[in-house]
Write a protein that holds these residues in place. Structure first.
Motif: not given
Ligand code: CUA
Length: 177
Positions: A90-91, A109-117, A134-141, A152-161
């Motif tokens: 994770p990032i 072409v891809h997308g880069f979207s961090i959920v809830e931000t 700037e992230f105000d709230e710690p957590g996993t996004y 495989g588009h629908h499988t392409m994801g990850g997380s930001v800690e």
């Protein structure tokens, strides 16, 4: 001229709506810190994204500490993963700190979207998309690719800690890469 009371009420209501609409547009434009992604990230040869020792930051993607209050994250998007970001990689960034994401694609072409931000950009081969937040709230996004990029588009994801700033600095030697 005599204006009917009933008509006055409706005139007032219509005026209030107009003022309200303008206020919401003004708030959306300047109040919530939304910025469009521009071409400030610059260009890059997509074929050379992962070649070693290019000095672009993408030859060894990851989090780079600029100083205590600013980190830069280099991310390579590629069918069908983010490096870093996907799977057990994770990032990891500190909270309450300016973080600049520099994202590019090694193929399509891809997308880069961090959920809830409001971090959300297209990732275009040949182009570096630059987003600062700037992230105000710690957590996993959650991190998702939101541009169709293949089977495989629908499988392409990850997380930001996002880690509390104090904890992050404590471990910062092992985080810099
Ligand atoms: Cu990458 Cu969809």
């Amino acid at each position: 001229m005599q204006v009917h009371n009933f008509e006055k009420v409706w005139l007032g209501a219509a005026l209030l709506l107009i003022v309200g609409f303008i206020a919401t547009i003004a708030y959306g434009t300047v109040g919530v810190g939304i910025q469009m992604v521009d071409d400030s990230g610059g260009e890059i040869d997509p074929q050379a994204v992962q070649q070693s020792n290019t000095g672009t930051g993408f030859d060894d993607p990851g989090v780079v500490r600029q100083n205590d209050s600013h980190y830069v994250v280099y991310v390579v998007a590629q069918q069908f993963q983010f490096a870093p970001g996907t799977g057990d990689n994770p990032i990891r960034v500190p909270a309450d700190t300016r973080v600049t994401f520099r994202v590019t694609s090694a193929d399509v072409v891809h997308g880069f979207s961090i959920v809830e931000t409001n971090i959300n950009t297209m990732v275009i081969p040949g182009q570096v998309s630059e987003v600062t937040a700037e992230f105000d709230e710690p957590g996993t996004y959650g991190l998702v690719c939101h541009e169709y990029c293949g089977s495989g588009h629908h499988t392409m994801g990850g997380s930001v800690e996002v880690v509390p700033k104090s904890e992050y600095e404590h471990n910062s030697t092992e985080v810099q890469n």
